[in-house]
Design a protein around this motif. Structure first.
Motif, PDB file in Angstrom:
ATOM      1  N   ASP A  27       0.830  -1.206   0.000  1.00  0.00           N
ATOM      2  CA  ASP A  27       0.000   0.000   0.000  1.00  0.00           C
ATOM      3  C   ASP A  27       0.862   1.254   0.000  1.00  0.00           C
ATOM      4  O   ASP A  27       0.557   2.233  -0.697  1.00  0.00           O
ATOM      5  CB  ASP A  27      -0.924   0.002   1.221  1.00  0.00           C
ATOM      6  N   LEU A  28       1.933   1.239   0.791  1.00  0.00           N
ATOM      7  CA  LEU A  28       2.824   2.399   0.846  1.00  0.00           C
ATOM      8  C   LEU A  28       3.494   2.625  -0.505  1.00  0.00           C
ATOM      9  O   LEU A  28       3.509   3.759  -1.019  1.00  0.00           O
ATOM     10  CB  LEU A  28       3.870   2.188   1.948  1.00  0.00           C
ATOM     11  N   GLU A  29       4.023   1.584  -1.095  1.00  0.00           N
ATOM     12  CA  GLU A  29       4.698   1.727  -2.389  1.00  0.00           C
ATOM     13  C   GLU A  29       3.738   2.160  -3.488  1.00  0.00           C
ATOM     14  O   GLU A  29       4.106   2.928  -4.392  1.00  0.00           O
ATOM     15  CB  GLU A  29       5.367   0.411  -2.771  1.00  0.00           C
ATOM     16  N   TRP A  30       2.515   1.683  -3.425  1.00  0.00           N
ATOM     17  CA  TRP A  30       1.523   2.012  -4.459  1.00  0.00           C
ATOM     18  C   TRP A  30       1.273   3.514  -4.526  1.00  0.00           C
ATOM     19  O   TRP A  30       0.987   4.056  -5.597  1.00  0.00           O
ATOM     20  CB  TRP A  30       0.230   1.251  -4.175  1.00  0.00           C
ATOM     21  N   LYS A  31       1.393   4.195  -3.410  1.00  0.00           N
ATOM     22  CA  LYS A  31       1.131   5.637  -3.380  1.00  0.00           C
ATOM     23  C   LYS A  31       2.155   6.428  -4.184  1.00  0.00           C
ATOM     24  O   LYS A  31       1.945   7.605  -4.475  1.00  0.00           O
ATOM     25  CB  LYS A  31       1.094   6.139  -1.928  1.00  0.00           C
ATOM     26  N   LEU A  32       3.273   5.807  -4.559  1.00  0.00           N
ATOM     27  CA  LEU A  32       4.283   6.487  -5.364  1.00  0.00           C
ATOM     28  C   LEU A  32       4.043   6.307  -6.862  1.00  0.00           C
ATOM     29  O   LEU A  32       4.644   7.015  -7.681  1.00  0.00           O
ATOM     30  CB  LEU A  32       5.685   5.957  -5.031  1.00  0.00           C
ATOM     31  N   GLU A  33       3.183   5.384  -7.209  1.00  0.00           N
ATOM     32  CA  GLU A  33       3.016   4.985  -8.607  1.00  0.00           C
ATOM     33  C   GLU A  33       2.586   6.158  -9.489  1.00  0.00           C
ATOM     34  O   GLU A  33       1.657   6.890  -9.179  1.00  0.00           O
ATOM     35  CB  GLU A  33       1.966   3.870  -8.687  1.00  0.00           C
ATOM     36  N   GLY A  34       3.292   6.321 -10.621  1.00  0.00           N
ATOM     37  CA  GLY A  34       2.889   7.293 -11.622  1.00  0.00           C
ATOM     38  C   GLY A  34       3.366   8.711 -11.405  1.00  0.00           C
ATOM     39  O   GLY A  34       3.071   9.591 -12.222  1.00  0.00           O
ATOM     40  N   GLY A  48       7.697  18.662   6.388  1.00  0.00           N
ATOM     41  CA  GLY A  48       8.420  18.110   5.248  1.00  0.00           C
ATOM     42  C   GLY A  48       8.016  16.736   4.772  1.00  0.00           C
ATOM     43  O   GLY A  48       8.741  16.120   3.981  1.00  0.00           O
ATOM     44  N   THR A  49       6.880  16.212   5.197  1.00  0.00           N
ATOM     45  CA  THR A  49       6.476  14.864   4.785  1.00  0.00           C
ATOM     46  C   THR A  49       6.405  14.759   3.265  1.00  0.00           C
ATOM     47  O   THR A  49       5.750  15.562   2.606  1.00  0.00           O
ATOM     48  CB  THR A  49       5.115  14.504   5.402  1.00  0.00           C
ATOM     49  N   ASN A  50       7.082  13.752   2.722  1.00  0.00           N
ATOM     50  CA  ASN A  50       7.096  13.534   1.279  1.00  0.00           C
ATOM     51  C   ASN A  50       7.073  12.032   1.010  1.00  0.00           C
ATOM     52  O   ASN A  50       7.520  11.226   1.834  1.00  0.00           O
ATOM     53  CB  ASN A  50       8.321  14.186   0.647  1.00  0.00           C
ATOM     54  N   LEU A  51       6.562  11.649  -0.146  1.00  0.00           N
ATOM     55  CA  LEU A  51       6.309  10.236  -0.419  1.00  0.00           C
ATOM     56  C   LEU A  51       7.579   9.391  -0.484  1.00  0.00           C
ATOM     57  O   LEU A  51       7.659   8.322   0.127  1.00  0.00           O
ATOM     58  CB  LEU A  51       5.521  10.097  -1.724  1.00  0.00           C
ATOM     59  N   LEU A  52       8.589   9.852  -1.211  1.00  0.00           N
ATOM     60  CA  LEU A  52       9.798   9.052  -1.339  1.00  0.00           C
ATOM     61  C   LEU A  52      10.514   8.931   0.006  1.00  0.00           C
ATOM     62  O   LEU A  52      11.079   7.881   0.327  1.00  0.00           O
ATOM     63  CB  LEU A  52      10.719   9.664  -2.388  1.00  0.00           C
ATOM     64  N   GLY A  53      10.454   9.996   0.793  1.00  0.00           N
ATOM     65  CA  GLY A  53      11.049   9.947   2.115  1.00  0.00           C
ATOM     66  C   GLY A  53      10.387   8.920   3.015  1.00  0.00           C
ATOM     67  O   GLY A  53      11.058   8.280   3.838  1.00  0.00           O
ATOM     68  N   ALA A 154       1.750   4.727   5.880  1.00  0.00           N
ATOM     69  CA  ALA A 154       0.880   4.546   4.711  1.00  0.00           C
ATOM     70  C   ALA A 154      -0.283   5.525   4.765  1.00  0.00           C
ATOM     71  O   ALA A 154      -0.721   6.047   3.735  1.00  0.00           O
ATOM     72  CB  ALA A 154       0.371   3.111   4.642  1.00  0.00           C
ATOM     73  N   GLY A 155      -0.779   5.802   5.978  1.00  0.00           N
ATOM     74  CA  GLY A 155      -1.819   6.818   6.131  1.00  0.00           C
ATOM     75  C   GLY A 155      -1.311   8.199   5.773  1.00  0.00           C
ATOM     76  O   GLY A 155      -2.030   8.996   5.141  1.00  0.00           O
ATOM     77  N   HIS A 156      -0.072   8.506   6.182  1.00  0.00           N
ATOM     78  CA  HIS A 156       0.531   9.773   5.762  1.00  0.00           C
ATOM     79  C   HIS A 156       0.562   9.846   4.228  1.00  0.00           C
ATOM     80  O   HIS A 156       0.229  10.881   3.636  1.00  0.00           O
ATOM     81  CB  HIS A 156       1.968   9.879   6.281  1.00  0.00           C
ATOM     82  N   ALA A 157       0.980   8.738   3.610  1.00  0.00           N
ATOM     83  CA  ALA A 157       1.090   8.706   2.153  1.00  0.00           C
ATOM     84  C   ALA A 157      -0.272   8.896   1.486  1.00  0.00           C
ATOM     85  O   ALA A 157      -0.365   9.520   0.427  1.00  0.00           O
ATOM     86  CB  ALA A 157       1.716   7.386   1.702  1.00  0.00           C
ATOM     87  N   ASP A 158      -1.333   8.366   2.091  1.00  0.00           N
ATOM     88  CA  ASP A 158      -2.686   8.577   1.559  1.00  0.00           C
ATOM     89  C   ASP A 158      -2.980  10.064   1.404  1.00  0.00           C
ATOM     90  O   ASP A 158      -3.435  10.528   0.351  1.00  0.00           O
ATOM     91  CB  ASP A 158      -3.743   7.984   2.511  1.00  0.00           C
ATOM     92  N   VAL A 159      -2.732  10.806   2.473  1.00  0.00           N
ATOM     93  CA  VAL A 159      -3.071  12.233   2.490  1.00  0.00           C
ATOM     94  C   VAL A 159      -2.144  13.020   1.568  1.00  0.00           C
ATOM     95  O   VAL A 159      -2.590  13.901   0.823  1.00  0.00           O
ATOM     96  CB  VAL A 159      -3.005  12.775   3.933  1.00  0.00           C
ATOM     97  N   VAL A 160      -0.853  12.691   1.592  1.00  0.00           N
ATOM     98  CA  VAL A 160       0.101  13.394   0.747  1.00  0.00           C
ATOM     99  C   VAL A 160      -0.226  13.184  -0.732  1.00  0.00           C
ATOM    100  O   VAL A 160      -0.224  14.133  -1.527  1.00  0.00           O
ATOM    101  CB  VAL A 160       1.541  12.922   1.058  1.00  0.00           C
TER     102      VAL A 160
END
Length: 211
Positions: A27-34, A48-53, A154-160
């Motif tokens: 789920d976490l990795e999927w949020k980076l897709e595309g 500073g929350t960012n997806l790759l980080g 993963a929840g952070h990544a959802d919002v970001v």
């Protein structure tokens, strides 16, 4: 004549925990897709929350908890200051492409999976970066701890991700949304905004009061 049905076997506790760990990784990795390199690195919060980080941080989490804690250190050094003096594991230098960050995480996952496969849930470990009274742990405790930690990120990544391009969803192939109707969501958000604004002039009370 009644035909008996054999119930499916019940998964072991370790199998269940490992499945949830794999799921939250995906789920976490999927949020980076595309996304391109810029958007993967773009800080989207005051801190500073960012997806790759988030993925880079997850690599350090799994390398440490499924490595050093059980005297099975991960074979390659993490590519940042071990003291995290500059929050170093939560961002990625410009000369490190996203595919390298993901490749590192996949190598770490293999190491973590081997630890989980090889050791029983009651295997003792020691977390040197925790306080003395909490340092002694078991694999069971660490699995729960890491799943909880990664699920939070993963929840952070959802919002970001939603803030970047509007893409939402629980997991790949399952958005878990009530509807795809954009007007419905706009009306819903406006309704919630109206409710919140009812309190604009009602004083500065805060939630979470004690009992």
């Amino acid at each position: 004549m009644t035909t008996s049905v054999t119930p499916p076997p019940v998964a072991s506790a370790k199998t269940t925990l490992h499945r949830h760990l794999r799921g939250v990784r995906q789920d976490l990795e999927w949020k980076l897709e595309g996304l391109d390199e810029m958007h993967l690195r773009m800080p989207m919060t005051r801190t500073g929350t960012n997806l790759l980080g988030l993925v880079r941080h997850a690599s350090g989490v799994e390398a440490g908890y499924f490595g050093e804690v059980f005297d099975r250190p991960y074979s390659e050094p993490m590519p940042w200051d071990p003291e995290y003096a500059d929050n170093d594991d939560f961002w990625t230098p410009a000369d490190v492409p996203a595919h390298e960050v993901l490749a590192l995480y996949h190598r770490v996952q293999k190491h973590a999976d081997a630890t989980i496969a090889d050791l029983p849930l009651d295997e003792p470990g020691l977390v040197p970066w925790w306080s003395a009274e909490r340092q002694r742990v078991t694999l069971h405790q660490i699995l729960v701890h890491v799943i909880t930690d990664l699920a939070r990120h993963a929840g952070h990544a959802d919002v970001v991700r939603e803030a970047i391009d509007g893409r939402v969803g629980l997991s790949e192939g399952n958005d878990n949304l009530l509807t795809d109707d954009e007007q419905w969501w706009a009306d819903y958000r406006n309704r919630l905004t109206g409710i919140a604004e009812c309190f604009r002039d009602r004083g500065a009370g805060s939630a979470g009061g004690g009992r």
